[in-house]
Motif scaffolding. Structure first.
Motif: not given
Length: 401
Positions: A54-76
């Motif tokens: 367990y630990g904290r996650l770097p905010a910048g990497a999280v935001k990039e991860f969220l964008v990339a994950t949402k793109a996969r879901w949207q099939d872009e």
């Protein structure tokens, strides 16, 4: 008094990096990340139970991860990439960091998924390390209320999750009144007396543009109905398949199509047997196991109606998303559906096969029942994620004071 620091747990999304399409719980955790980023800004931090602990996650990497994950879901385009490489990069970039030393600020640890709630000692250690109050969203108690619909051992695992919430949570939000009502006895027998509230889930399709390609409601050459959800016993797919077999067997009848959107789950042998071996269903029943979000909205938007004959639900998100797209709903008469759909859908007992068949025939013919539902729609307003996040922030402030 300054507003509390919020720590959102993203363990569920990290655990799903090898999956191209999301579950309902995945969507909720994503909505929390996006919604709290917009509402809380710099007051929001991220954390997770990672393979490295367990630990904290770097905010910048999280935001990039969220964008990339949402793109996969949207099939872009990202959906076609190598999921394993995506997972390796994401897990490397999101290695957990040490929890910052407490500086006297109030902290609230927020969990929107049941991930690791079966490990109460881990939850206790996390809260002690964060020196935070605990706010948890409860999705349902179906494995405890209806253990026959759970996987083997599912009731025991869910009991552990519920007991962990009752033991450690300072604030509990139910996604519906029926979910919170089911949770109440577990909270009452505990010692914490957490603050509670009901926060309906937002309507996903309101946050994304509607695709313009494909059929729109009323324009399809052959009418079709859609049923959204994992193929498992409590979703009652068997009712629909038997109805379609009956309709298809009638001389001179061209049955409407039935689209089943969702992966195959567990203990569904009878449904699978019908899908794979029933000649009458060939050509009129289709499976769409892993559509992208864009394709999902297109399919729902073109349907004559959404069919949800479930025996039990914690919320019923497909109902709100169909109504938000202006698509009629025929659903089982259970508390969760009544809460989400209000007076708009046509409600039927999930065991009333004759009633369901009559309704399907009427809607296939675009009869007065369907037109009457369209007339009721203006009185219904979809719940939004902004409203949900306002409730989360209010609860966080309450338990942190």
């Amino acid at each position: 008094m300054t507003a509390p620091v919020l720590i959102l747990d993203l363990s569920r999304l990290l655990s799903r990096v090898l999956h191209a399409t999301p579950t309902g719980v995945d969507r909720v955790e994503m909505a929390y990340a996006e919604g709290l980023l917009a509402a809380a800004g710099d007051r929001l931090s991220f954390a997770a139970v990672h393979p490295g602990g367990y630990g904290r996650l770097p905010a910048g990497a999280v935001k990039e991860f969220l964008v990339a994950t949402k793109a996969r879901w949207q099939d872009e385009g990202a959906a076609a990439s190598d999921l394993r490489w995506f997972a390796v990069r994401a897990l490397a970039a999101l290695r957990p960091r040490p929890v910052p030393r407490a500086d006297g600020t109030r902290r609230v640890y927020i969990q929107a998924s049941p991930h690791h709630l079966t490990r109460p000692l881990l939850v206790e250690r996390i809260l002690a390390r964060e020196r935070a109050r605990f706010l948890c969203l409860v999705h349902d108690l179906i494995p405890l209320e209806f253990p026959e619909y759970a996987r083997p051992g599912g009731a025991q695992l869910h009991r552990c999750r519920v007991e962990t919430i009752a033991r450690y949570a300072d604030g509990v939000l139910g996604n519906s009144t029926s979910t919170l009502h089911a949770m109440r006895p577990w909270l009452d027998r505990g010692l914490r007396a957490p603050a509670t509230g009901v926060a309906p889930l937002g309507t996903e399709c309101l946050d994304e543009p509607m695709p313009v390609s494909g059929p729109m409601p009323g324009s399809e050459p052959q009418p079709y109905f859609i049923c959204v959800g994992t193929i498992e016993p409590r979703k009652n797919h068997l009712l629909l398949l038997n109805i379609w077999r009956r309709i298809a067997a009638e001389p001179g009848t061209v049955p409407p199509r039935l689209l089943l959107v969702g992966r195959r789950g567990w203990e569904n042998e009878q449904v699978v047997d019908m899908l794979e071996r029933c000649p009458a269903l060939v050509g009129c029943v289709e499976e769409h196991s892993r559509p992208s979000d864009r394709e999902m909205r297109r399919l729902v938007a073109g349907a004559r109606a959404l069919l949800m004959p479930s025996f039990a639900e914690g919320y019923g998100m497909p109902v709100t998303e169909a109504l938000a797209l202006g698509v009629p709903v025929i659903c089982s008469d259970i508390p969760a559906h009544r809460e989400t759909g209000g007076t708009v859908p046509d409600y039927l007992d999930p065991l009333d096969a004759i009633g369901w068949m009559r309704a399907i025939r009427a809607y296939a013919a675009d009869g007065p029942e369907r037109r009457a539902q369209f007339a009721r729609m203006p009185a219904w307003s979809p719940p939004t994620w902004r409203e949900h996040m306002d409730m989360v922030l209010a609860m966080a402030e309450k338990i942190a004071s």
